[in-house]
Design an enzyme around this catalytic site. Structure first.
Site, mmCIF file in Angstrom:
data_model
loop_
_atom_site.group_PDB
_atom_site.id
_atom_site.type_symbol
_atom_site.label_atom_id
_atom_site.label_comp_id
_atom_site.label_asym_id
_atom_site.label_seq_id
_atom_site.Cartn_x
_atom_site.Cartn_y
_atom_site.Cartn_z
ATOM 1 N N CYS A 193 0.843 -1.199 0.000
ATOM 2 C CA CYS A 193 0.000 0.000 0.000
ATOM 3 C C CYS A 193 0.875 1.244 0.000
ATOM 4 O O CYS A 193 2.014 1.232 0.458
ATOM 5 C CB CYS A 193 -0.949 0.046 1.178
ATOM 6 N N ARG B 135 5.645 -0.550 -4.368
ATOM 7 C CA ARG B 135 5.298 -1.125 -3.074
ATOM 8 C C ARG B 135 4.311 -2.288 -3.210
ATOM 9 O O ARG B 135 4.113 -3.046 -2.261
ATOM 10 C CB ARG B 135 4.708 -0.045 -2.162
ATOM 11 N N TRP C 113 -3.139 -2.714 -1.450
ATOM 12 C CA TRP C 113 -2.795 -4.129 -1.551
ATOM 13 C C TRP C 113 -3.808 -4.869 -0.682
ATOM 14 O O TRP C 113 -3.827 -4.712 0.525
ATOM 15 C CB TRP C 113 -1.365 -4.344 -1.056
ATOM 16 N N ASN D 229 -3.011 2.668 5.512
ATOM 17 C CA ASN D 229 -2.157 1.486 5.390
ATOM 18 C C ASN D 229 -2.172 0.758 6.723
ATOM 19 O O ASN D 229 -2.165 1.394 7.777
ATOM 20 C CB ASN D 229 -0.710 1.881 5.075
ATOM 21 N N GLY D 230 -2.125 -0.563 6.693
ATOM 22 C CA GLY D 230 -2.087 -1.330 7.935
ATOM 23 C C GLY D 230 -3.328 -2.184 8.096
ATOM 24 O O GLY D 230 -4.125 -2.350 7.164
ATOM 25 N N GLU E 118 18.132 -18.042 -2.437
ATOM 26 C CA GLU E 118 17.857 -16.738 -3.041
ATOM 27 C C GLU E 118 17.573 -16.876 -4.535
ATOM 28 O O GLU E 118 16.679 -16.206 -5.071
ATOM 29 C CB GLU E 118 19.041 -15.793 -2.797
ATOM 30 N N LYS F 195 14.070 -15.691 -6.343
ATOM 31 C CA LYS F 195 13.987 -14.779 -7.482
ATOM 32 C C LYS F 195 13.169 -15.401 -8.614
ATOM 33 O O LYS F 195 12.349 -14.744 -9.240
ATOM 34 C CB LYS F 195 15.396 -14.424 -7.992
ATOM 35 N N GLU G 104 9.447 -15.507 -7.598
ATOM 36 C CA GLU G 104 8.873 -14.173 -7.415
ATOM 37 C C GLU G 104 8.454 -13.533 -8.729
ATOM 38 O O GLU G 104 7.368 -12.951 -8.819
ATOM 39 C CB GLU G 104 9.903 -13.239 -6.757
ATOM 40 N N HIS H 61 17.242 -36.627 -0.089
ATOM 41 C CA HIS H 61 16.259 -36.896 0.961
ATOM 42 C C HIS H 61 14.865 -36.412 0.562
ATOM 43 O O HIS H 61 14.123 -35.878 1.389
ATOM 44 C CB HIS H 61 16.714 -36.248 2.268
ATOM 45 N N LYS I 231 6.798 -4.493 -2.145
ATOM 46 C CA LYS I 231 8.213 -4.235 -1.874
ATOM 47 C C LYS I 231 8.471 -4.111 -0.382
ATOM 48 O O LYS I 231 9.395 -4.714 0.147
ATOM 49 C CB LYS I 231 8.644 -2.955 -2.597
#
Length: 647
Positions: free
Chosen positions: A2, A27, A72, A98-99, A520, A524, A527, A543, A642
């Protein structure tokens, strides 16, 4: 997660708000809206989708005061009725939020019993109706009604409110969700991130939790606690330039930020790493000089000024030790982070334990305060890592550690952020703004900072002078080596992307220092390309994950010629025996993998403990090019934000 913009001044509010929302797109959001006051009317426009769609219907709205928002979705689907700003029945004011209001259900039921009707599914509308109820029921001003209403709210919020009844007024408040006041010449701005108004002013006040700002066109601004106690906040000057938050000719922010890494790491080291008494050379110059004689090892030096000066201890009293000494004498370091920062923390765990001989534990910040972590304030140092400095879960971990009496050390990129203000000591990345949702240069800068920190802690204590100077010299040369990777490997990575862009699944495998890099790399890929990807320690493949491998499964190995290279080679052969498709990242000059792997990416040799800063770069580029080929929105991937400012 947001974004809020608000404006009061003499310029056209629509232009300021819409431009600000466009800068906050990184964001993450699914709808957007603005509310602007003009000639006694509240003009409200909302759209599901991108800011450009809102701009098409709102750009001509007149008025010089208003609020804007990118949402969002949390409570309620992404629809126009759920989009912000929200208004009461008489549309007397508009609020962007926001929140999350955690007690919105009982508040909503109470307001329904009083006759209030609700048009949306959001928790934000409950706050709007609560303010309206208090204002009318007690005949209070908007400012006072907001204070009273917020005293009944449980949860996190950053809010901005404009009033149809008083077009000379803006009200904003913060509890757990970032808000910044921008101060111009006869105009004021409120935003979740200063990038929203950077082109207008660099003078800012960072609101702290529990603070409110009331802006009046005639009398200026007044910051106070939500309870009403006046405050005298510090005005800060923003760093950075407008060019840093623009694409600069690149098709995406993510690609720009990948390519910026040599300069970002040079800036991260500037004034901290010294060779022969001078700052690091530019990456391009260093690359040209790569064949020249190395600098004198005896001159290598790291100085981290922010932690080597006197500090305050966790209880707020004067301390006789510096932040560096506190780290050097710690019996244990606990690192809390989320997402990419958590992967950087894992690399930091390996480096600190290896060089400093201090036990390190890495915790998901979101879990840290919800289990019975045994903290010993006299022995433990808690470190928190966040690119934005506003990550809600990481902030909660920070506050939990401070409440327990621990010294808290921060690593973040954003100057003046909440984490930077609330930690006892810390280090900035100085990597420059990162706009792309998928973090790239922040990861390499975080690992760089952790490596510098480990070297400084261990200097003269747990490693000898020759090892120290050799590693500092290696560190100093990393920007040039990344430049080499970017120049020599992008074409081959594009070729690989063309082959595997239709894959449904992918494995990333590494061992030792490069196990976190495998995590990582997988993050990526998932995402931004929406390909299901998993990262594992290479030996753990046997395993369970090995059951997935077939001739359609690309498997990316990080196979540097380090202390466990022979083990990784064996893991590669296990994948090849099951007809898996292998892509390997290895050292320059290593031809051993050419016959067993479909593709081999060679990168410059580097000390084992510093290798993650290099090995991650090809994985970033691979994920980027595959995502572009699949037609994905690289900078704003679906469902992601973000800066995650809600728990």
């Amino acid at each position: 997660m947001c974004g809020i913009t608000a404006y009061l001044g003499s310029n056209k509010a629509a232009q300021v708000l819409l431009a600000g929302l466009a800068r906050l797109e990184y964001r993450g959001y699914d709808s957007a809206g603005v509310a602007i006051v003009h000639q006694g009317q509240m003009q409200l426009k909302k759209k599901v989708g991108k800011v450009k769609e809102l701009t098409a219907v709102a750009k001509d709205i007149q008025g010089d005061v208003g609020v804007g928002h990118t949402r969002w979705a949390t409570h309620g689907e992404p629809t126009e009725k759920n989009a912000h700003p929200h208004v009461p029945k008489d549309v007397s004011f508009a609020l962007a939020h926001n929140g999350i209001i955690e007690n919105f259900v009982p508040l909503r039921e109470s307001l329904k019993r009083k006759g209030h009707e609700f048009y949306s599914d959001t928790d934000t509308e409950v706050l709007v109706k609560l303010i309206d109820d208090v204002m009318k029921g007690a005949s209070l001003s908007l400012e006072e009604a907001t204070r009273q209403a917020l005293s009944q709210v449980v949860g996190a919020y950053g809010i901005a409110i404009c009033s149809k009844e008083n077009p000379d007024l803006l009200v904003a408040a913060r509890m757990g969700s970032p808000l910044i006041l921008g101060i111009g010449e006869g105009e004021w701005f409120v935003a979740s991130d200063a990038s929203a108004f950077l082109e207008h002013t660099r003078q800012v006040v960072h609101l702290n939790d529990g603070e409110m700002v009331v802006i009046n066109r005639k009398t200026g601004y007044q910051v106070s606690t939500i309870q009403g106690a006046a405050l005298q906040p510090e005005i800060m000057a923003l760093e950075g330039t407008l060019e840093q938050i623009e694409k600069g000719g690149f098709p995406h922010f993510m690609l720009k930020e990948i390519m910026e890494q040599p300069v970002a790491l040079q800036n991260c080291m500037r004034g901290r790493v010294r060779m022969s008494g001078s700052a690091p050379p530019s990456p391009s110059q260093a690359a040209q000089d790569a064949a020249a004689a190395p600098p004198s090892l005896s001159s290598a030096h790291i100085k981290l000024g922010g932690i080597e000066s006197d500090m305050l201890d966790a209880k707020g009293g004067a301390s006789q030790v510096s932040g560096l000494e506190r780290l050097q004498t710690a019996r244990r370091i606990i690192i809390c982070a989320c997402g990419t920062s958590w992967h950087a923390a894992l690399v930091g765990e390996y480096i600190i334990e290896h060089l400093c001989k201090i036990p390190v534990e890495v915790e998901y910040a979101s879990e840290f305060r919800y289990r019975s972590v045994v903290l010993r304030p006299e022995e433990d140092v808690v470190m928190v890592i966040s690119q934005s400095g506003e990550t809600a879960d990481t902030l909660a971990a920070l506050r939990h550690a401070k409440a327990a009496g621990c010294h808290v050390f921060g690593v973040c990129n954003t100057v003046g952020s909440t984490i930077a203000r609330e930690t006892d000591t810390g280090i900035y990345l100085h990597a420059g703004p990162e706009i792309g949702v998928a973090s790239t240069k922040a990861f390499t800068a975080q690992v760089m900072v952790l490596a510098m920190l480990a070297l400084r802690i261990s200097q003269g204590r747990t490693i000898d002078d020759d090892t120290y100077t050799a590693l500092v010299t290696e560190l100093n040369g990393l920007p040039a080596k990344i430049q080499t990777i970017l120049e020599k490997n992008e074409a081959k990575l594009i070729e690989i992307g063309k082959v595997y862009r239709y894959a449904h699944h992918c494995l990333f495998l590494g061992r030792g220092y490069n196990y976190p890099v495998a995590l990582e790399g997988a993050l990526k890929m998932k995402e931004i390309s929406y390909i299901h990807a998993e990262g594992y320690p290479a030996a753990e493949m046997k395993h369970g994950p090995i059951a997935l491998i077939d001739n359609l499964m690309p498997v990316v190995f990080i196979a540097m010629q380090d202390s466990i290279y022979e083990k990784v080679k064996s893991n590669i052969m296990e994948v090849r025996a099951r007809k898996g498709c292998v892509i390997a990242i290895t050292d320059e000059g290593n031809a051993e993998l050419d016959e067993t792997c479909e593709y081999v990416i060679q990168i410059p040799k580097v000390a084992e403990c510093l290798s993650p800063i290099l090995t991650v770069v090809p994985l970033q580029l691979l994920s980027y090019h595959i995502a572009v080929m699949r037609g994905c929105d690289v900078d704003m991937p679906r469902n992601l934000a973000k800066s995650v400012t809600t728990e």
